[in-house]
Design a protein around this motif. Sequence first.
Motif, mmCIF file in Angstrom:
data_model
loop_
_atom_site.group_PDB
_atom_site.id
_atom_site.type_symbol
_atom_site.label_atom_id
_atom_site.label_comp_id
_atom_site.label_asym_id
_atom_site.label_seq_id
_atom_site.Cartn_x
_atom_site.Cartn_y
_atom_site.Cartn_z
ATOM 1 N N HIS A 190 82.079 -103.238 22.976
ATOM 2 C CA HIS A 190 81.563 -102.815 21.671
ATOM 3 C C HIS A 190 80.654 -101.595 21.779
ATOM 4 C CE1 HIS A 190 82.089 -107.113 19.795
ATOM 5 N NE2 HIS A 190 83.222 -106.588 20.199
ATOM 6 N N TYR A 191 79.821 -101.578 22.808
ATOM 7 C CA TYR A 191 78.820 -100.524 22.930
ATOM 8 C C TYR A 191 79.459 -99.135 23.033
ATOM 9 C CZ TYR A 191 75.409 -97.501 25.285
ATOM 10 O OH TYR A 191 74.613 -96.448 25.644
ATOM 11 N N GLU A 192 80.304 -98.963 24.018
ATOM 12 C CA GLU A 192 80.909 -97.650 24.231
ATOM 13 C C GLU A 192 81.744 -97.220 23.038
ATOM 14 O OE1 GLU A 192 83.856 -95.317 27.414
ATOM 15 O OE2 GLU A 192 83.456 -97.459 27.655
ATOM 16 N N ALA A 193 82.498 -98.156 22.479
ATOM 17 C CA ALA A 193 83.350 -97.816 21.338
ATOM 18 C C ALA A 193 82.518 -97.391 20.137
ATOM 19 C CB ALA A 193 84.238 -99.000 20.980
ATOM 20 N N THR A 194 81.459 -98.116 19.851
ATOM 21 C CA THR A 194 80.622 -97.773 18.697
ATOM 22 C C THR A 194 80.002 -96.396 18.865
ATOM 23 O OG1 THR A 194 80.134 -100.078 18.202
ATOM 24 C CG2 THR A 194 78.576 -98.451 17.370
ATOM 25 N N ILE A 195 79.484 -96.099 20.041
ATOM 26 C CA ILE A 195 78.877 -94.793 20.284
ATOM 27 C C ILE A 195 79.895 -93.673 20.066
ATOM 28 C CG2 ILE A 195 77.797 -93.295 22.001
ATOM 29 C CD1 ILE A 195 75.933 -95.517 21.153
ATOM 30 N N LEU A 196 81.069 -93.810 20.675
ATOM 31 C CA LEU A 196 82.072 -92.750 20.595
ATOM 32 C C LEU A 196 82.583 -92.541 19.175
ATOM 33 C CD1 LEU A 196 84.172 -93.376 23.831
ATOM 34 C CD2 LEU A 196 82.567 -91.524 23.387
ATOM 35 N N PHE A 197 82.876 -93.626 18.482
ATOM 36 C CA PHE A 197 83.443 -93.480 17.143
ATOM 37 C C PHE A 197 82.395 -93.052 16.121
ATOM 38 C CE2 PHE A 197 86.904 -95.743 19.149
ATOM 39 C CZ PHE A 197 88.018 -95.132 18.581
ATOM 40 N N ALA A 198 81.148 -93.463 16.307
ATOM 41 C CA ALA A 198 80.083 -92.968 15.422
ATOM 42 C C ALA A 198 79.934 -91.461 15.577
ATOM 43 C CB ALA A 198 78.766 -93.673 15.734
ATOM 44 N N GLN A 199 79.972 -90.988 16.810
ATOM 45 C CA GLN A 199 79.834 -89.554 17.053
ATOM 46 C C GLN A 199 80.978 -88.763 16.439
ATOM 47 O OE1 GLN A 199 79.489 -89.537 21.335
ATOM 48 N NE2 GLN A 199 77.259 -89.825 21.292
ATOM 49 N N LYS A 200 82.142 -89.404 16.271
ATOM 50 C CA LYS A 200 83.279 -88.726 15.645
ATOM 51 C C LYS A 200 83.288 -88.873 14.126
ATOM 52 C CE LYS A 200 87.255 -88.468 17.687
ATOM 53 N NZ LYS A 200 87.275 -87.144 18.314
ATOM 54 N N GLY A 201 82.278 -89.571 13.588
ATOM 55 C CA GLY A 201 82.148 -89.673 12.144
ATOM 56 C C GLY A 201 82.844 -90.844 11.493
ATOM 57 N N TYR A 202 83.272 -91.808 12.284
ATOM 58 C CA TYR A 202 83.880 -93.010 11.723
ATOM 59 C C TYR A 202 82.786 -93.952 11.220
ATOM 60 C CZ TYR A 202 88.465 -92.190 14.041
ATOM 61 O OH TYR A 202 89.679 -91.704 14.453
ATOM 62 N N HIS A 203 82.980 -94.534 10.041
ATOM 63 C CA HIS A 203 82.183 -95.687 9.648
ATOM 64 C C HIS A 203 82.654 -96.869 10.507
ATOM 65 C CE1 HIS A 203 80.562 -93.438 6.335
ATOM 66 N NE2 HIS A 203 81.777 -93.178 5.883
ATOM 67 N N ILE A 204 81.785 -97.849 10.718
ATOM 68 C CA ILE A 204 82.054 -98.860 11.748
ATOM 69 C C ILE A 204 81.835 -100.277 11.231
ATOM 70 C CG2 ILE A 204 81.256 -99.782 13.968
ATOM 71 C CD1 ILE A 204 80.588 -96.808 14.680
ATOM 72 N N LEU A 205 82.863 -101.110 11.430
ATOM 73 C CA LEU A 205 82.737 -102.562 11.297
ATOM 74 C C LEU A 205 82.946 -103.134 12.690
ATOM 75 C CD1 LEU A 205 82.628 -105.340 10.004
ATOM 76 C CD2 LEU A 205 84.995 -105.053 9.255
ATOM 77 N N CYS A 206 81.866 -103.652 13.275
ATOM 78 C CA CYS A 206 81.917 -104.160 14.644
ATOM 79 C C CYS A 206 81.795 -105.673 14.625
ATOM 80 C CB CYS A 206 80.774 -103.547 15.465
ATOM 81 S SG CYS A 206 80.744 -104.073 17.193
ATOM 82 N N GLU A 207 82.710 -106.342 15.306
ATOM 83 C CA GLU A 207 82.622 -107.797 15.419
ATOM 84 C C GLU A 207 81.332 -108.175 16.139
ATOM 85 O OE1 GLU A 207 82.771 -111.260 14.798
ATOM 86 O OE2 GLU A 207 84.531 -110.264 13.979
ATOM 87 N N LYS A 208 80.825 -109.358 15.808
ATOM 88 C CA LYS A 208 79.620 -109.829 16.494
ATOM 89 C C LYS A 208 79.988 -110.336 17.880
ATOM 90 C CE LYS A 208 80.431 -114.391 16.299
ATOM 91 N NZ LYS A 208 80.512 -115.263 17.481
#
Length: 425
Positions: free
Chosen positions: A82-100
Motif C-alpha cells: 500500500h505504501y509504495e503504491a499510494t506514494i507513486l499514484f498520489a504523485q501522478k495525481g490520482y485520487h486514492i481509495l486504499c484498502e485498510k
Amino acid sequence: MAPLTLAVLGAGERGNIFGNLALQHPERVKVVAVAEVHPSRRSIFASKHSIADASVFSDWRALAEQPKLADAVVITTLDRMHYEATILFAQKGYHILCEKPLATDPNECAKMVKAVQDAGVILAVGHVLRYSPYFVALKKQLDNQAVGDILNMIHVEPVGNYHFAHSFVRGNWGRKDLTSFSLMTKSCHDLDIICHMLSPRRPLFVSSFGSLTHFRKDKKPKEAGDAKRCQECAYEPQCPYSTNKIYMDTIKGGHKGWPVSVLHPEPDIENIAEALRTGPYGRCVYECDNDVNDHQVVNIEFEGGVSVSFTMVATTQLLCQRLTRIHGSLGEITGDMNIFDLFSFQDRQNQTHHPSTTLGGHGGGDDGLFHAFVEALEKNDQSVLGCTPNDILTSHLLVFAAESARLSRTVVDFNEFASTYTGLV
C-alpha cells in the motif's frame, strides 16, 4: 457528465467488491485499468470490465509508469504494498481509495498522508464501518446527545472461529513479517469506528493485552498425531477447523463466494479439492507458521474522561458482527450491527432502532464507502468522506500505540506517541 474512471490494483476479493459496485453504476464510474499478478484473476477481471489489453498489467508498477490512465486508483493489493503504491499514484495525481490498513508501519502511514496532502488528491481508506447505515445512525444519536454525556464505551469484534482460521492462520494475514499484527489487519476498523463515535474527543492514554493462545502446535489434539494437512488427519471429522467443513461442504452446497473464492477464482469441487491437497488452506491450523494474536483487549482513555474497552477475539460463533454498549449520563445504547436499543433514564423508555441496510459486506459499509468516494471525486471534496487524511492517520496511530503498549506492558501516552509521526505530516 462522463463517468469517472478507476484503475484497480489487485483483482482479488476486495478489488472485485469495488469493481462490482462500479458495474452497478456505469453512469457514474467505470474501471478502465487493472493490475493483478494472478493470470486467471487478471483475465476474468479484465473481461468483466471490458478493459483494453493495453490497460491490463501483471505488475502494478508497470501501470504506475504509464501516463495517467484514470481519475482514481483503488489499491487492494497485499498490505505491505500500500505504501509504495499510494506514494507513486498520489504523485501522478490520482485520487486514492486504499484498502485498510493504510500501511503496516507508522512512519509509512504518516508519509502517505503527507504525499496525498502535497499532491492535493482525495484519500479514502477502507474503514467501511464508518459508512454502514448502522453506524451512521448510531453516530447521529450520539451527536444529538441522545444519551447525554458519554462516560464509557464497550466494543467487541467477534472475528469468527472459521474466519480467523481461514484468514489469520492459514491465510494471507497469519504472519507479522509478511503483513502486520492482527489488531492492525483485522481491527483497525474497530479502533477507527471508536474514534469516529467519540469524535471530536481525542485519545489520551492506551494499554493493551493479548497473545496467540490457541492456534499453535502445543494445542493440537493428540488424536491428530503428526498430520500436517486435514486431508491426512484422523481427527479431521471432529476438528472445528476441518477444511472439509469450511471449504468442501461450502462448495458442495453451491456457494462459490468467500471463502472458497479465495482458494480459486473459479471455484468448483475439483479445483477446491486440489487447492486443499497442495495449497496453504489445506494445512492443519495447529501446524501453520502463523504468529498473530488470536485475542486482544485494548483500553483507552479519551478526552473528557471517557473510558473505552475494546476486545478482539477469534473463537466466536458470530462472524464480525460487532457488539457495542455506550453508557451516557442520560441513557445507554446496546447494539449488534443490525439493531440498537436506546434506553432513556429520564422517561425509562426503550427505543429500538432498525437502521436501513443494503446488500453487501460490512452491513452495507462497502457500498457506503464506494458511493462516498465517488461523490467526493464528483465534487472534488474530501469532506464528503466525513474524515480528513489526518483523521485516518490518528486512528491508525492509535492501533500502533495499542500494540506498543501490549509489547511494553505499559500505559502509552497517545499524544506523545503520535507526535513522533505527525511531525512528518
